[in-house]
Design a protein around this motif. Structure first.
Motif, PDB file in Angstrom:
ATOM      1  N   GLY A 199       5.962  -1.664 -13.521  1.00 56.32           N
ATOM      2  CA  GLY A 199       6.601  -1.714 -15.023  1.00 56.32           C
ATOM      3  C   GLY A 199       7.177  -3.147 -15.025  1.00 56.32           C
ATOM      4  N   LYS A 200       7.898  -3.540 -15.897  1.00 53.05           N
ATOM      5  CA  LYS A 200       8.259  -4.887 -16.227  1.00 53.05           C
ATOM      6  C   LYS A 200       9.244  -5.298 -15.313  1.00 53.05           C
ATOM      7  CE  LYS A 200       8.521  -3.827 -21.295  1.00 53.05           C
ATOM      8  NZ  LYS A 200       9.308  -3.565 -22.634  1.00 53.05           N
ATOM      9  N   LYS A 201       9.800  -4.606 -14.336  1.00 51.32           N
ATOM     10  CA  LYS A 201      10.478  -5.230 -13.070  1.00 51.32           C
ATOM     11  C   LYS A 201       9.965  -6.341 -12.399  1.00 51.32           C
ATOM     12  CE  LYS A 201       9.773  -1.347  -9.948  1.00 51.32           C
ATOM     13  NZ  LYS A 201      10.210  -0.254  -9.478  1.00 51.32           N
ATOM     14  N   VAL A 202       8.580  -6.079 -12.416  1.00 51.40           N
ATOM     15  CA  VAL A 202       7.760  -7.120 -11.743  1.00 51.40           C
ATOM     16  C   VAL A 202       7.962  -8.611 -12.332  1.00 51.40           C
ATOM     17  CG1 VAL A 202       5.390  -7.937 -10.886  1.00 51.40           C
ATOM     18  CG2 VAL A 202       6.196  -5.668 -10.603  1.00 51.40           C
ATOM     19  N   LEU A 203       7.879  -8.576 -13.806  1.00 50.97           N
ATOM     20  CA  LEU A 203       7.865  -9.628 -14.392  1.00 50.97           C
ATOM     21  C   LEU A 203       9.092 -10.221 -14.319  1.00 50.97           C
ATOM     22  CD1 LEU A 203       5.973  -8.551 -17.674  1.00 50.97           C
ATOM     23  CD2 LEU A 203       5.071  -9.917 -15.897  1.00 50.97           C
ATOM     24  N   VAL A 204      10.100  -9.381 -14.548  1.00 52.22           N
ATOM     25  CA  VAL A 204      11.728 -10.149 -14.165  1.00 52.22           C
ATOM     26  C   VAL A 204      11.722 -10.527 -13.029  1.00 52.22           C
ATOM     27  CG1 VAL A 204      14.035  -9.503 -14.463  1.00 52.22           C
ATOM     28  CG2 VAL A 204      12.596  -8.361 -15.882  1.00 52.22           C
ATOM     29  N   LYS A 231       0.863  -5.364   6.352  1.00 51.41           N
ATOM     30  CA  LYS A 231      -0.224  -4.843   6.728  1.00 51.41           C
ATOM     31  C   LYS A 231      -0.157  -4.251   8.419  1.00 51.41           C
ATOM     32  CE  LYS A 231      -3.649  -6.551   3.820  1.00 51.41           C
ATOM     33  NZ  LYS A 231      -5.076  -7.701   3.749  1.00 51.41           N
ATOM     34  N   GLN A 232       0.681  -5.054   8.953  1.00 55.86           N
ATOM     35  CA  GLN A 232       0.917  -4.831  10.559  1.00 55.86           C
ATOM     36  C   GLN A 232       1.992  -3.592  10.575  1.00 55.86           C
ATOM     37  OE1 GLN A 232       2.827  -7.813  12.747  1.00 55.86           O
ATOM     38  NE2 GLN A 232       3.422  -6.503  14.487  1.00 55.86           N
ATOM     39  N   TYR A 233       2.822  -3.222   9.735  1.00 56.60           N
ATOM     40  CA  TYR A 233       3.437  -2.082   9.711  1.00 56.60           C
ATOM     41  C   TYR A 233       3.182  -1.130   9.000  1.00 56.60           C
ATOM     42  CZ  TYR A 233       6.734  -5.097  12.692  1.00 56.60           C
ATOM     43  OH  TYR A 233       7.132  -6.169  13.449  1.00 56.60           O
ATOM     44  N   ARG A 234       2.027  -1.289   8.087  1.00 62.08           N
ATOM     45  CA  ARG A 234       1.778  -0.361   7.244  1.00 62.08           C
ATOM     46  C   ARG A 234       2.477   0.284   6.366  1.00 62.08           C
ATOM     47  NH1 ARG A 234      -0.912   0.593  12.156  1.00 62.08           N
ATOM     48  NH2 ARG A 234      -3.102   0.574  12.134  1.00 62.08           N
ATOM     49  N   ALA A 235       3.272  -0.683   5.642  1.00 58.05           N
ATOM     50  CA  ALA A 235       4.556  -0.218   4.781  1.00 58.05           C
ATOM     51  C   ALA A 235       4.036   0.218   3.389  1.00 58.05           C
ATOM     52  CB  ALA A 235       5.346  -1.679   4.654  1.00 58.05           C
ATOM     53  N   HIS A 236       4.611   1.546   3.262  1.00 60.76           N
ATOM     54  CA  HIS A 236       4.056   1.886   1.988  1.00 60.76           C
ATOM     55  C   HIS A 236       5.389   2.671   1.417  1.00 60.76           C
ATOM     56  CE1 HIS A 236       1.247   3.609  -1.126  1.00 60.76           C
ATOM     57  NE2 HIS A 236       1.999   4.686  -0.907  1.00 60.76           N
ATOM     58  N   GLY A 237       5.782   2.109   0.165  1.00 62.70           N
ATOM     59  CA  GLY A 237       7.026   2.598  -0.276  1.00 62.70           C
ATOM     60  C   GLY A 237       7.437   1.792  -1.653  1.00 62.70           C
ATOM     61  N   PRO A 238       8.273   1.969  -2.328  1.00 63.75           N
ATOM     62  CA  PRO A 238       8.746   1.418  -3.663  1.00 63.75           C
ATOM     63  C   PRO A 238       9.096   0.047  -3.453  1.00 63.75           C
ATOM     64  CG  PRO A 238      10.375   3.513  -3.182  1.00 63.75           C
ATOM     65  CD  PRO A 238       9.433   3.408  -2.030  1.00 63.75           C
ATOM     66  N   VAL A 239       9.424  -0.290  -2.408  1.00 66.21           N
ATOM     67  CA  VAL A 239       9.581  -1.717  -2.091  1.00 66.21           C
ATOM     68  C   VAL A 239       8.314  -2.675  -1.773  1.00 66.21           C
ATOM     69  CG1 VAL A 239      10.566  -3.620  -0.433  1.00 66.21           C
ATOM     70  CG2 VAL A 239      11.994  -1.668  -0.955  1.00 66.21           C
ATOM     71  N   SER A 240       7.403  -2.061  -0.848  1.00 68.55           N
ATOM     72  CA  SER A 240       6.025  -2.679  -0.778  1.00 68.55           C
ATOM     73  C   SER A 240       5.139  -2.744  -2.213  1.00 68.55           C
ATOM     74  CB  SER A 240       5.418  -2.032   0.538  1.00 68.55           C
ATOM     75  OG  SER A 240       5.039  -0.830   0.134  1.00 68.55           O
ATOM     76  N   GLN A 241       5.275  -1.614  -2.783  1.00 64.88           N
ATOM     77  CA  GLN A 241       4.565  -1.418  -3.877  1.00 64.88           C
ATOM     78  C   GLN A 241       4.895  -2.598  -4.944  1.00 64.88           C
ATOM     79  OE1 GLN A 241       5.046   2.737  -5.052  1.00 64.88           O
ATOM     80  NE2 GLN A 241       2.951   3.324  -4.018  1.00 64.88           N
ATOM     81  N   THR A 242       6.334  -2.780  -4.836  1.00 67.40           N
ATOM     82  CA  THR A 242       6.681  -3.752  -5.982  1.00 67.40           C
ATOM     83  C   THR A 242       6.479  -5.217  -5.547  1.00 67.40           C
ATOM     84  OG1 THR A 242       8.406  -2.278  -6.719  1.00 67.40           O
ATOM     85  CG2 THR A 242       8.685  -4.659  -7.174  1.00 67.40           C
ATOM     86  N   LEU A 243       6.709  -5.235  -4.136  1.00 69.62           N
ATOM     87  CA  LEU A 243       6.435  -6.523  -3.676  1.00 69.62           C
ATOM     88  C   LEU A 243       5.004  -7.479  -3.641  1.00 69.62           C
ATOM     89  CD1 LEU A 243       7.998  -8.839  -1.926  1.00 69.62           C
ATOM     90  CD2 LEU A 243       7.250  -7.669   0.356  1.00 69.62           C
ATOM     91  N   LEU A 244       3.962  -6.507  -3.576  1.00 68.86           N
ATOM     92  CA  LEU A 244       2.751  -7.193  -3.600  1.00 68.86           C
ATOM     93  C   LEU A 244       2.440  -7.651  -5.151  1.00 68.86           C
ATOM     94  CD1 LEU A 244       0.688  -4.559  -1.361  1.00 68.86           C
ATOM     95  CD2 LEU A 244       1.230  -6.929  -0.953  1.00 68.86           C
ATOM     96  N   PRO A 245       2.661  -7.065  -6.040  1.00 71.72           N
ATOM     97  CA  PRO A 245       2.466  -7.796  -7.418  1.00 71.72           C
ATOM     98  C   PRO A 245       3.298  -8.794  -7.663  1.00 71.72           C
ATOM     99  CG  PRO A 245       2.532  -5.182  -7.668  1.00 71.72           C
ATOM    100  CD  PRO A 245       3.126  -5.447  -6.184  1.00 71.72           C
ATOM    101  N   VAL A 246       4.534  -8.752  -6.881  1.00 71.49           N
ATOM    102  CA  VAL A 246       5.502  -9.843  -7.421  1.00 71.49           C
ATOM    103  C   VAL A 246       4.827 -11.305  -6.610  1.00 71.49           C
ATOM    104  CG1 VAL A 246       7.568 -10.843  -6.887  1.00 71.49           C
ATOM    105  CG2 VAL A 246       7.549  -8.496  -7.539  1.00 71.49           C
ATOM    106  N   VAL A 247       4.345 -11.038  -5.321  1.00 70.80           N
ATOM    107  CA  VAL A 247       3.752 -12.089  -4.735  1.00 70.80           C
ATOM    108  C   VAL A 247       2.435 -12.683  -5.444  1.00 70.80           C
ATOM    109  CG1 VAL A 247       2.554 -12.591  -2.642  1.00 70.80           C
ATOM    110  CG2 VAL A 247       4.695 -11.238  -2.355  1.00 70.80           C
ATOM    111  N   ALA A 248       1.862 -11.665  -5.883  1.00 67.22           N
ATOM    112  CA  ALA A 248       0.596 -12.075  -6.493  1.00 67.22           C
ATOM    113  C   ALA A 248       0.703 -12.706  -7.865  1.00 67.22           C
ATOM    114  CB  ALA A 248      -0.278 -10.665  -7.071  1.00 67.22           C
TER     115      ALA A 248
END
Length: 303
Positions: free
Chosen positions: A100-105, A158-175
């Motif tokens: 959602g919009k939180k990535v843009l914010v 990738k090393q810790y195979r993180a998968h959850g709300p934080v990592s799902q939000t973090l990757l688009p934010v990084v991009a």
């Protein structure tokens, strides 16, 4: 070619691998070991042994290790291209809709606000001490302030195979953060160069040319992404798909150096934006793109 460059590369790989074992003992991410190993093996620490501890010339061509680093700069550019291509996968439509919009914010506050804050603070310092703080430096530092280092973030996830709300939000934010930083840097740095040479107000050099560089970079990336998407209909094996990604990355670097030539208008394209756009187009056109990115992870991982 320098006679010991291959031994130097071998030493880099060996020290990097050994550093990962140390990081496991102290329970730190592997990327921490890579950073420390790179600092130690660089021209300013152990590299000084090759230059007789000549600190004044440590950062010049007089230091053999410094020459090695310069000659291997294309490897760094290619590695960043692979990272940018992988980051492009974060622009998948379904992923962006989910966060959602939180990535843009977050991106606006984390990237653009940081740049504006640096420029504002340095502008005040420039007004107070105009002889000590040149205006081009203010703009350049403001452009750099928006940049982040996505490689470390991605490697830890990738090393810790993180998968959850934080990592799902973090990757688009990084991009998005990297895309915004590259665009902002292109504009501000071009303005800084124009101010530094004292050529006066030039709308083309300050605004139009950076915009054209961004659009051309994205356009080339989109075309390369379409080519990759079409090619993967017929090339399904790991080796073939990895080869096509190699083509994308090195073509991006090739176009970057090609457009820098005088007969091409001396455009400073962004090979990172090109690779990122190619990855974004590809991930949205191919439902099996995840396989290619998995192949790429195996090919490019330093672990």
């Amino acid at each position: 070619m320098e006679p010991y460059i291959f031994l130097y590369v071998a030493a880099l790989v060996l020290v990097g691998l050994l550093s990962t074992r140390l990081m496991k003992v102290i329970k730190m991410p592997n990327v921490t070991g890579y950073i420390v190993a790179g600092i130690l093996m660089g021209p300013f620490v152990f590299g000084l042994f090759f230059n007789g501890f000549d600190f004044l010339n440590a950062g010049t061509s007089a230091n053999p290790v410094f020459r090695y680093v310069e000659r291997l700069s294309w490897v760094n550019n290619a590695a960043l291209g692979f990272i940018a291509f992988s980051i492009g996968s974060s622009f998948k439509r379904s992923t962006l809709k989910a966060v959602g919009k939180k990535v843009l914010v977050i991106t606006a506050l984390e990237s653009l606000f940081a740049s504006l804050a640096v420029v504002a603070i340095l502008i005040v310092a420039y007004l107070l001490f105009p002889n000590n703080i040149p205006l081009p430096l203010v703009l350049s530092l403001g452009a750099i302030a928006a940049a982040t280092a996505p490689a470390a973030t991605i490697m830890v996830i990738k090393q810790y195979r993180a998968h959850g709300p934080v990592s799902q939000t973090l990757l688009p934010v990084v991009a998005l953060d990297d895309a915004a930083a590259l665009i902002l840097f292109a504009v501000l740095f071009q303005i800084a160069k124009t101010v530094a040479v004292g050529s006066g107000f030039d709308p083309y050099a300050m605004f139009l040319k950076p915009l054209l560089e961004i659009l051309i970079s994205l356009g080339i990336g989109a075309v390369l992404g379409l080519i990759l998407s079409f090619a993967c209909r017929f090339f399904l094996s790991r080796a073939n798909r990895t080869g096509w990604v190699l083509f994308i990355v090195f073509a991006s670097l090739g176009f970057y150096y090609l457009f820098k030539q005088e007969f091409m208008g001396e455009f400073e394209l962004s090979s990172l934006l090109t690779c990122m756009a190619a990855g974004a187009i590809y991930v949205n056109l191919r439902s099996d793109s995840i396989k290619t990115f998995e192949f790429l992870d195996r090919f490019t991982t330093p672990i």
